[in-house]
Motif scaffolding. Structure first.
Motif, PDB file in Angstrom:
ATOM      1  N   HIS A 197       0.847  -1.188   0.000  1.00  0.00           N
ATOM      2  CA  HIS A 197       0.000   0.000   0.000  1.00  0.00           C
ATOM      3  C   HIS A 197       0.885   1.240   0.000  1.00  0.00           C
ATOM      4  O   HIS A 197       1.789   1.351   0.827  1.00  0.00           O
ATOM      5  CB  HIS A 197      -0.929   0.002   1.221  1.00  0.00           C
ATOM      6  CG  HIS A 197      -1.962  -1.069   1.158  1.00  0.00           C
ATOM      7  ND1 HIS A 197      -3.289  -0.807   0.920  1.00  0.00           N
ATOM      8  CD2 HIS A 197      -1.851  -2.418   1.236  1.00  0.00           C
ATOM      9  CE1 HIS A 197      -3.956  -1.949   0.885  1.00  0.00           C
ATOM     10  NE2 HIS A 197      -3.113  -2.943   1.080  1.00  0.00           N
ATOM     11  N   GLN A 225      -0.759   6.973  -1.856  1.00  0.00           N
ATOM     12  CA  GLN A 225      -1.848   7.434  -2.741  1.00  0.00           C
ATOM     13  C   GLN A 225      -1.527   8.709  -3.513  1.00  0.00           C
ATOM     14  O   GLN A 225      -2.376   9.203  -4.236  1.00  0.00           O
ATOM     15  CB  GLN A 225      -3.159   7.648  -1.953  1.00  0.00           C
ATOM     16  CG  GLN A 225      -3.632   6.411  -1.219  1.00  0.00           C
ATOM     17  CD  GLN A 225      -4.016   5.284  -2.156  1.00  0.00           C
ATOM     18  OE1 GLN A 225      -4.612   5.513  -3.191  1.00  0.00           O
ATOM     19  NE2 GLN A 225      -3.630   4.051  -1.841  1.00  0.00           N
ATOM     20  N   ARG A 277      -1.996   8.429  -7.350  1.00  0.00           N
ATOM     21  CA  ARG A 277      -3.364   8.552  -7.873  1.00  0.00           C
ATOM     22  C   ARG A 277      -3.725  10.018  -8.058  1.00  0.00           C
ATOM     23  O   ARG A 277      -4.317  10.411  -9.059  1.00  0.00           O
ATOM     24  CB  ARG A 277      -4.342   7.923  -6.882  1.00  0.00           C
ATOM     25  CG  ARG A 277      -4.829   6.577  -7.309  1.00  0.00           C
ATOM     26  CD  ARG A 277      -5.715   5.945  -6.246  1.00  0.00           C
ATOM     27  NE  ARG A 277      -5.221   4.612  -5.919  1.00  0.00           N
ATOM     28  CZ  ARG A 277      -5.383   3.568  -6.703  1.00  0.00           C
ATOM     29  NH1 ARG A 277      -6.055   3.678  -7.828  1.00  0.00           N
ATOM     30  NH2 ARG A 277      -4.894   2.395  -6.379  1.00  0.00           N
ATOM     31  N   PRO A 301      -1.110   6.427 -10.974  1.00  0.00           N
ATOM     32  CA  PRO A 301      -1.109   5.462  -9.870  1.00  0.00           C
ATOM     33  C   PRO A 301      -0.005   4.431 -10.075  1.00  0.00           C
ATOM     34  O   PRO A 301       0.326   4.084 -11.221  1.00  0.00           O
ATOM     35  CB  PRO A 301      -2.490   4.807  -9.963  1.00  0.00           C
ATOM     36  CG  PRO A 301      -2.950   5.061 -11.355  1.00  0.00           C
ATOM     37  CD  PRO A 301      -2.308   6.335 -11.798  1.00  0.00           C
ATOM     38  N   ASP A 357      -6.563  -2.433  -8.564  1.00  0.00           N
ATOM     39  CA  ASP A 357      -5.486  -2.432  -7.580  1.00  0.00           C
ATOM     40  C   ASP A 357      -4.855  -3.807  -7.487  1.00  0.00           C
ATOM     41  O   ASP A 357      -5.491  -4.829  -7.744  1.00  0.00           O
ATOM     42  CB  ASP A 357      -5.941  -1.850  -6.244  1.00  0.00           C
ATOM     43  CG  ASP A 357      -6.502  -2.860  -5.285  1.00  0.00           C
ATOM     44  OD1 ASP A 357      -5.797  -3.835  -4.998  1.00  0.00           O
ATOM     45  OD2 ASP A 357      -7.628  -2.668  -4.813  1.00  0.00           O
TER      46      ASP A 357
END
Ligand code: FMN
Length: 162
Positions: free
Chosen positions: A34, A37, A40, A45, A107
């Motif tokens: 993870h 972000q 994005r 991304p 994802d």
């Protein structure tokens, strides 16, 4: 739960690939983590794989990402950044592989990936801001598309360059 020791080197440790005229220069195997972000938000991304602290290959590359390689998962063309993101973290950032998969949405968190780095496009650079970085990433992706077509991987692209 104990994990079986199936490898003698840490995951995400870049290693030189065997020489091959159309093959990869470096390969990296790992599990997608993870991220924070930001990619994005920037419109690029990335699937992130942690790297060993030192090693070869820092820069931006044209290459491929094979998802779940042992299970025969899909192959994607990718623009790949390997390094410490000096624009945001100076020279002390965590060393990371970040792959922007072309023409892919979805994802890949916690999936195994085999990343092949074929052509080194440029070194990591510290840009003066996100707009400058985004403009350069657009050029990186365009060069990666052109590389993919030349390497016979155009069928993996939704919109190959003409
Ligand atoms: C094709 C590509 C090229 C990149 N080049 C650079 C670079 O030259 N300098 C830099 O600081 N970060 C570079 N990055 C990394 C971005 O800073 C990073 O992907 C972005 O900040 C999002 O981070 P996140 O994945 O943690 O959200 C690059 C990323 C990609 C996909």
């Amino acid at each position: 739960m104990a994990e079986a020791a199936t490898t003698t080197r840490p995951a995400g440790d870049p290693r030189w690939a065997p020489p091959h005229p159309r093959g990869a220069v470096l390969t990296v195997e790992g599990v997608v983590e993870h991220g924070d972000q930001r990619g994005r938000l920037l419109g690029f991304p990335t699937a992130n794989v942690a790297l060993a602290g030192t090693g070869p290959g820092d820069g931006v590359w044209a290459g491929t990402v094979h998802v779940d390689p042992s299970g025969g998962g899909p192959l994607h063309v990718a623009a790949v950044s390997l390094g410490r993101r000096p624009t945001y973290y100076g020279e002390d950032g965590e060393r990371l592989l970040e792959a922007n998969l072309l023409d892919f949405t979805g994802d890949l968190y916690d999936r195994s990936v085999l990343v092949r780095l074929h052509v080194r496009l440029r070194p990591q650079q510290a840009f003066s801001g996100s707009a400058e970085l985004v403009a350069q990433m657009q050029r990186d992706v365009a060069r990666t598309r052109a590389w993919a077509v030349g390497a016979g991987l155009g069928h993996l692209l939704v919109a190959p360059p003409r």
